[in-house]
Motif scaffolding. Structure first.
Motif, mmCIF file in Angstrom:
data_model
loop_
_atom_site.group_PDB
_atom_site.id
_atom_site.type_symbol
_atom_site.label_atom_id
_atom_site.label_comp_id
_atom_site.label_asym_id
_atom_site.label_seq_id
_atom_site.Cartn_x
_atom_site.Cartn_y
_atom_site.Cartn_z
ATOM 1 N N GLU A 167 -4.625 -16.788 -5.489
ATOM 2 C CA GLU A 167 -4.007 -17.589 -4.435
ATOM 3 C C GLU A 167 -2.713 -16.949 -3.959
ATOM 4 O OE1 GLU A 167 -2.420 -22.195 -3.777
ATOM 5 O OE2 GLU A 167 -3.800 -21.684 -5.428
ATOM 6 N N GLY A 168 -2.530 -16.948 -2.639
ATOM 7 C CA GLY A 168 -1.318 -16.420 -2.039
ATOM 8 C C GLY A 168 -1.399 -14.969 -1.629
ATOM 9 N N GLU A 169 -2.379 -14.221 -2.135
ATOM 10 C CA GLU A 169 -2.494 -12.811 -1.766
ATOM 11 C C GLU A 169 -3.109 -12.680 -0.378
ATOM 12 O OE1 GLU A 169 -4.319 -10.448 -4.794
ATOM 13 O OE2 GLU A 169 -2.686 -10.812 -6.213
ATOM 14 N N SER A 170 -2.676 -11.682 0.363
ATOM 15 C CA SER A 170 -3.089 -11.511 1.752
ATOM 16 C C SER A 170 -4.473 -10.894 1.849
ATOM 17 C CB SER A 170 -2.088 -10.639 2.500
ATOM 18 O OG SER A 170 -1.946 -9.377 1.859
ATOM 19 N N ILE A 171 -5.199 -11.261 2.919
ATOM 20 C CA ILE A 171 -6.594 -10.844 3.068
ATOM 21 C C ILE A 171 -6.858 -10.424 4.502
ATOM 22 C CG2 ILE A 171 -9.008 -11.570 2.905
ATOM 23 C CD1 ILE A 171 -8.128 -13.612 0.794
ATOM 24 N N LYS A 190 -5.215 -21.006 1.515
ATOM 25 C CA LYS A 190 -4.529 -20.503 0.322
ATOM 26 C C LYS A 190 -4.088 -19.050 0.448
ATOM 27 C CE LYS A 190 -6.976 -23.600 -2.870
ATOM 28 N NZ LYS A 190 -7.818 -23.677 -4.091
ATOM 29 N N HIS A 191 -4.339 -18.435 1.610
ATOM 30 C CA HIS A 191 -4.014 -17.025 1.782
ATOM 31 C C HIS A 191 -3.512 -16.738 3.197
ATOM 32 C CE1 HIS A 191 -6.304 -16.023 -1.926
ATOM 33 N NE2 HIS A 191 -7.136 -16.964 -1.514
ATOM 34 N N PRO A 192 -2.599 -15.779 3.357
ATOM 35 C CA PRO A 192 -2.343 -15.221 4.685
ATOM 36 C C PRO A 192 -3.573 -14.395 5.098
ATOM 37 C CG PRO A 192 -0.561 -14.720 3.135
ATOM 38 C CD PRO A 192 -1.712 -15.227 2.328
ATOM 39 N N VAL A 193 -4.137 -14.684 6.274
ATOM 40 C CA VAL A 193 -5.399 -14.053 6.686
ATOM 41 C C VAL A 193 -5.254 -13.420 8.058
ATOM 42 C CG1 VAL A 193 -7.841 -14.413 7.162
ATOM 43 C CG2 VAL A 193 -6.742 -15.716 5.347
ATOM 44 N N VAL A 194 -5.807 -12.213 8.188
ATOM 45 C CA VAL A 194 -5.977 -11.553 9.479
ATOM 46 C C VAL A 194 -7.461 -11.279 9.660
ATOM 47 C CG1 VAL A 194 -5.494 -9.501 10.869
ATOM 48 C CG2 VAL A 194 -3.697 -10.485 9.431
ATOM 49 N N LEU A 195 -8.002 -11.666 10.811
ATOM 50 C CA LEU A 195 -9.389 -11.363 11.151
ATOM 51 C C LEU A 195 -9.391 -10.210 12.142
ATOM 52 C CD1 LEU A 195 -12.454 -11.948 11.263
ATOM 53 C CD2 LEU A 195 -11.982 -13.578 13.100
ATOM 54 N N ALA A 196 -10.092 -9.139 11.812
ATOM 55 C CA ALA A 196 -10.191 -7.973 12.685
ATOM 56 C C ALA A 196 -11.635 -7.813 13.152
ATOM 57 C CB ALA A 196 -9.732 -6.713 11.955
ATOM 58 N N ASP A 235 -5.613 3.756 -0.094
ATOM 59 C CA ASP A 235 -4.960 3.089 -1.218
ATOM 60 C C ASP A 235 -3.490 3.454 -1.192
ATOM 61 O OD1 ASP A 235 -4.030 2.079 -3.601
ATOM 62 O OD2 ASP A 235 -5.610 2.967 -4.841
ATOM 63 N N THR A 236 -2.617 2.464 -1.012
ATOM 64 C CA THR A 236 -1.180 2.736 -0.938
ATOM 65 C C THR A 236 -0.585 3.067 -2.298
ATOM 66 O OG1 THR A 236 -0.523 0.432 -1.267
ATOM 67 C CG2 THR A 236 -1.020 1.145 1.005
ATOM 68 N N GLY A 237 -1.267 2.656 -3.360
ATOM 69 C CA GLY A 237 -0.746 2.892 -4.700
ATOM 70 C C GLY A 237 0.216 1.833 -5.185
ATOM 71 N N VAL A 238 0.703 0.993 -4.265
ATOM 72 C CA VAL A 238 1.598 -0.109 -4.628
ATOM 73 C C VAL A 238 1.138 -1.344 -3.873
ATOM 74 C CG1 VAL A 238 3.588 1.380 -5.076
ATOM 75 C CG2 VAL A 238 3.195 0.500 -2.770
ATOM 76 N N ALA A 239 1.575 -2.512 -4.337
ATOM 77 C CA ALA A 239 1.186 -3.749 -3.660
ATOM 78 C C ALA A 239 1.912 -3.869 -2.313
ATOM 79 C CB ALA A 239 1.506 -4.948 -4.542
ATOM 80 N N LEU A 252 -2.414 -1.934 9.094
ATOM 81 C CA LEU A 252 -2.175 -3.191 8.384
ATOM 82 C C LEU A 252 -2.285 -2.958 6.888
ATOM 83 C CD1 LEU A 252 -1.834 -6.343 8.496
ATOM 84 C CD2 LEU A 252 -4.333 -6.452 8.386
ATOM 85 N N CYS A 253 -1.288 -3.427 6.162
ATOM 86 C CA CYS A 253 -1.341 -3.382 4.705
ATOM 87 C C CYS A 253 -1.617 -4.791 4.192
ATOM 88 C CB CYS A 253 -0.023 -2.858 4.138
ATOM 89 S SG CYS A 253 0.234 -1.086 4.418
#
Length: 335
Positions: A167-171, A190-196, A235-239, A252-253
């Protein structure tokens, strides 16, 4: 030496999939007097699409996209909501005492020399069945993008929502059909969401889902990027770990990317079972029986993913009364 087998169960009928077609086939099999049977479901519950992707109180209509199909068998629905349809299916499961085993993935089906089918699962259980009905959706093999996905992002790239995301992680949701819009509706609470979506209009989605998305977007609860065609994923290697780079230069990350770009018939799975294919489609007769006598397909696998709930119910009915009862079992007329 091979891996040890946990258990072996012998059945008259094994049904793979507890969606509308699989449940209908199970109900009709009970009505026909086929007792030694089991339903195997990969997910944690039956009717997974309705359970996980339809939001509370979302309408579910018997007539869908103008397809007014009469119910042929015992299993049917009336116009209602997500909750009423799920309750109806729960009632069928209870009233007909359907034996369903959840969280069980079938890995292979093959005919033995004795004529029975050996069905193996990821949990190393083996079933020997006189007849088998495969009623999985086409999303048993989701379509994948044509660009490579880093192996290090295995936990961040998804092709369904069978497992909950933190919960809370972006998608980032990728796609423009009904499934993509339903993902946004399900996730945005429960998440920040972007639809592409790479197109400029949601032509493949129905009016109900388009209206829900417009409301979500209008309230600022999710972003919608149109004409957004992804060129690569890194893969950015970090969150946040996932970086999507689009062909128009946007980037977009996000913590997760969920692909909803359609599904296709699981050809490899069907071929391994010895089923004859015509291009990308399995060859079946009017009852759903394949060239492997006693092995039937129902639901999306014979509807090309373009069916309705009622068509799926009818498919299960047809498999039992037109196929199993005519060629494999002495069935009792239903009361």
């Amino acid at each position: 030496m091979g891996l040890p087998v946990t258990s072996i169960c012998t059945l008259d009928l094994l049904i793979v999939g507890a969606g509308p077609a699989g449940l209908s086939a199970a109900v009709e099999a009970r009505r026909a007097g086929i007792e030694q049977m089991k339903v195997i479901e990969k997910g944690p519950t039956h009717s997974l699409t309705l359970e996980q992707l339809y939001t509370p109180r979302k309408r579910v209509d018997k007539v869908y996209l103008g397809q007014d199909v009469p119910c042929e068998g015992r299993v049917c629905i009336e116009d209602g909501s997500r909750e009423t349809v799920l309750q109806t299916m729960n009632d069928y499961i209870r009233d007909f005492a359907l034996p369903i085993q959840y969280d069980t993935e079938v890995t292979s089906i093959r005919r033995r020399e004795d004529g029975r089918f050996q069905v193996d699962t990821a949990g190393m259980d083996t079933y020997l069945a006189r007849t088998v009905v495969v009623a999985i959706g086409v999303f048993g093999r989701p379509n994948r993008p044509d660009y490579p996905l880093p192996g290090s992002l295995k936990r961040n790239v998804h092709f369904d929502l069978t497992q909950p995301l933190p919960e809370g992680e972006s998608i980032l949701v990728v796609g423009g059909g009904n499934t993509a819009l339903e993902y946004v509706d399900f996730l945005h609470r429960k998440h920040p969401v972007v639809l592409a979506y790479r197109g400029n209009v949601f032509a493949r989605a129905n009016e109900v889902n388009r209206r829900i998305l417009e409301e979500i977007q209008g309230r600022g609860l999710a972003e919608v990027w149109m004409q957004a065609d992804i060129r690569m994923v890194l893969d950015t290697g970090v969150a946040p770990r996932v970086q999507a780079i689009f062909k128009d230069g946007r980037s977009l990350c996000t913590d997760h990317v969920v692909y909803a770009i359609g599904g296709s018939t699981p050809l490899g799975f069907l071929q391994q079972a010895g089923i004859q294919l015509d291009g990308k489609h399995a060859v079946v007769d009017h009852r759903g029986e394949t060239n492997q006598r006693g092995l039937y397909l129902a639901g999306d696998l014979v509807a090309g993913g373009k069916g309705t709930l009622v068509k799926a119910f009818n498919s299960g009915h047809r498999v039992v009364w037109g196929g199993l009862c005519q060629s494999h079992f002495s069935c009792h007329p239903p009361s």
